[in-house]
Scaffold this active site. Structure first.
Site, mmCIF file in Angstrom:
data_model
loop_
_atom_site.group_PDB
_atom_site.id
_atom_site.type_symbol
_atom_site.label_atom_id
_atom_site.label_comp_id
_atom_site.label_asym_id
_atom_site.label_seq_id
_atom_site.Cartn_x
_atom_site.Cartn_y
_atom_site.Cartn_z
ATOM 1 N N SER A 34 0.182 1.735 0.385
ATOM 2 C CA SER A 34 -0.911 2.533 0.433
ATOM 3 C C SER A 34 -0.606 4.288 1.063
ATOM 4 O O SER A 34 -1.702 5.063 0.815
ATOM 5 C CB SER A 34 -1.473 2.367 2.851
ATOM 6 O OG SER A 34 -1.643 0.938 2.769
ATOM 7 N N LYS A 80 2.289 4.972 16.133
ATOM 8 C CA LYS A 80 2.495 4.680 14.872
ATOM 9 C C LYS A 80 0.932 5.378 14.597
ATOM 10 O O LYS A 80 0.429 5.302 15.298
ATOM 11 C CB LYS A 80 2.778 3.589 13.571
ATOM 12 C CG LYS A 80 2.704 3.353 12.614
ATOM 13 C CD LYS A 80 3.203 2.215 11.964
ATOM 14 C CE LYS A 80 3.183 2.040 10.240
ATOM 15 N NZ LYS A 80 3.526 0.891 10.162
ATOM 16 N N ARG A 122 7.431 -7.412 -1.812
ATOM 17 C CA ARG A 122 7.118 -6.712 -2.839
ATOM 18 C C ARG A 122 8.370 -6.548 -3.836
ATOM 19 O O ARG A 122 8.765 -6.976 -5.011
ATOM 20 C CB ARG A 122 6.375 -5.091 -2.720
ATOM 21 C CG ARG A 122 4.811 -4.827 -2.527
ATOM 22 C CD ARG A 122 4.675 -3.559 -1.822
ATOM 23 N NE ARG A 122 4.881 -3.554 -0.956
ATOM 24 C CZ ARG A 122 5.049 -2.701 0.499
ATOM 25 N NH1 ARG A 122 4.352 -1.641 -0.107
ATOM 26 N NH2 ARG A 122 5.748 -2.902 1.240
ATOM 27 N N HIS A 134 -3.059 -6.111 -1.121
ATOM 28 C CA HIS A 134 -3.442 -6.639 -0.331
ATOM 29 C C HIS A 134 -3.842 -7.763 -0.081
ATOM 30 O O HIS A 134 -4.291 -8.632 0.577
ATOM 31 C CB HIS A 134 -4.123 -5.739 1.699
ATOM 32 C CG HIS A 134 -3.179 -4.252 2.000
ATOM 33 N ND1 HIS A 134 -3.109 -2.986 1.431
ATOM 34 C CD2 HIS A 134 -1.770 -4.084 2.185
ATOM 35 C CE1 HIS A 134 -2.491 -2.263 2.908
ATOM 36 N NE2 HIS A 134 -1.208 -3.574 2.823
HETATM 37 P P1 ADP Z 1 3.198 -2.979 7.610
HETATM 38 O O1 ADP Z 1 2.816 -2.434 7.964
HETATM 39 O O2 ADP Z 1 2.383 -4.040 8.583
HETATM 40 O O3 ADP Z 1 4.786 -3.459 6.820
HETATM 41 P P2 ADP Z 1 1.188 -2.814 5.309
HETATM 42 O O4 ADP Z 1 -0.387 -2.580 5.867
HETATM 43 O O5 ADP Z 1 2.276 -2.411 4.632
HETATM 44 O O6 ADP Z 1 1.814 -3.487 6.965
HETATM 45 O O7 ADP Z 1 1.242 -4.425 4.971
HETATM 46 C C1 ADP Z 1 0.953 -5.390 5.539
HETATM 47 C C2 ADP Z 1 1.419 -5.939 4.706
HETATM 48 O O8 ADP Z 1 1.272 -6.526 3.023
HETATM 49 C C3 ADP Z 1 3.070 -6.346 3.997
HETATM 50 O O9 ADP Z 1 3.439 -7.877 4.160
HETATM 51 C C4 ADP Z 1 3.472 -5.669 3.311
HETATM 52 O O10 ADP Z 1 4.475 -5.946 2.829
HETATM 53 C C5 ADP Z 1 1.805 -6.719 2.525
HETATM 54 N N1 ADP Z 1 1.769 -5.384 1.598
HETATM 55 C C6 ADP Z 1 1.411 -3.796 1.516
HETATM 56 N N2 ADP Z 1 0.833 -3.142 0.486
HETATM 57 C C7 ADP Z 1 1.173 -4.185 -0.785
HETATM 58 C C8 ADP Z 1 1.144 -5.078 -2.055
HETATM 59 N N3 ADP Z 1 1.051 -3.484 -3.312
HETATM 60 N N4 ADP Z 1 1.465 -6.184 -2.904
HETATM 61 C C9 ADP Z 1 1.437 -7.204 -2.210
HETATM 62 N N5 ADP Z 1 1.979 -6.676 -1.116
HETATM 63 C C10 ADP Z 1 1.629 -5.480 0.099
#
Ligand code: ADP
Length: 159
Positions: free
Chosen positions: A128, A41, A90, A17
């Site tokens: 995560s 969620k 990703r 992130h």
């Molecule tokens: P959501 O539930 O909204 O997808 P996340 O916290 O999982 O929330 O992710 C927020 C954003 O960050 C999303 O666009 C996701 O694709 C991106 N993201 C999550 N993990 C990574 C990572 N390892 N590298 C790049 N982007 C990521």
């Protein structure tokens, strides 16, 4: 003043992130991390905890703000006069979901562009949920989350 938002669950924030946020911070004047509150969620960290963790680990990025919203992201973007929302991409498997969200957000607010950014390949396999599972089993994730986040996961899992 070009302001963008970076919405997500961030449960908790990872180096993946932060990689995306740093890239956005170099392209725009201000990036607002928005923890999207989704009552449907179940999250591991509370909204406040997620906001506080992001604030603590993003402290060295000067043009980053951190907040949360219970509103639609398209409405939040309008409230703060953001020109775009940033999402991370990703794998090709992320694409379908992100594309669908982008189309829906254009329907809700045609003024706000969706920008998909690709992280460094180190973070491509990172999410995560995997981090929390590995920490539970005492695996090493120090390359993927800041030490402060790792401590917070451990404390919460042991409480
Ligand atoms: P959501 O539930 O909204 O997808 P996340 O916290 O999982 O929330 O992710 C927020 C954003 O960050 C999303 O666009 C996701 O694709 C991106 N993201 C999550 N993990 C990574 C990572 N390892 N590298 C790049 N982007 C990521």
């Amino acid at each position: 003043m070009k302001r963008v938002i970076y919405p997500g669950t961030f449960d908790p924030v990872t180096f993946g992130h932060l990689d995306i946020a740093k890239r956005a911070s170099k392209l725009f004047d201000e990036v607002i991390f928005v923890v999207a509150v989704n009552p449907a969620k179940t999250s591991f960290f509370t909204t406040e905890e997620r906001v506080d963790l992001i604030k603590a680990v993003a402290i060295d990025i000067p043009n980053i703000e951190v907040t949360s919203t219970k509103n639609l992201i398209a409405d939040f973007a309008h409230e703060v006069s953001a020109i775009a929302l940033i999402r991370g991409l990703r794998h090709v498997s992320d694409f379908e979901y992100e594309f669908q969200m982008a189309m829906m957000n254009y329907h809700l607010n045609p003024e706000v562009s969706t920008i998909l950014l690709i992280p460094d390949e180190k973070y491509i396999h990172l999410n995560s949920t995997v981090i929390k599972d590995i920490v539970r089993l005492n695996g090493d994730v120090s390359d993927y989350v800041p030490a402060l986040v790792l401590d917070a996961i451990r404390r919460k899992q042991n409480s």
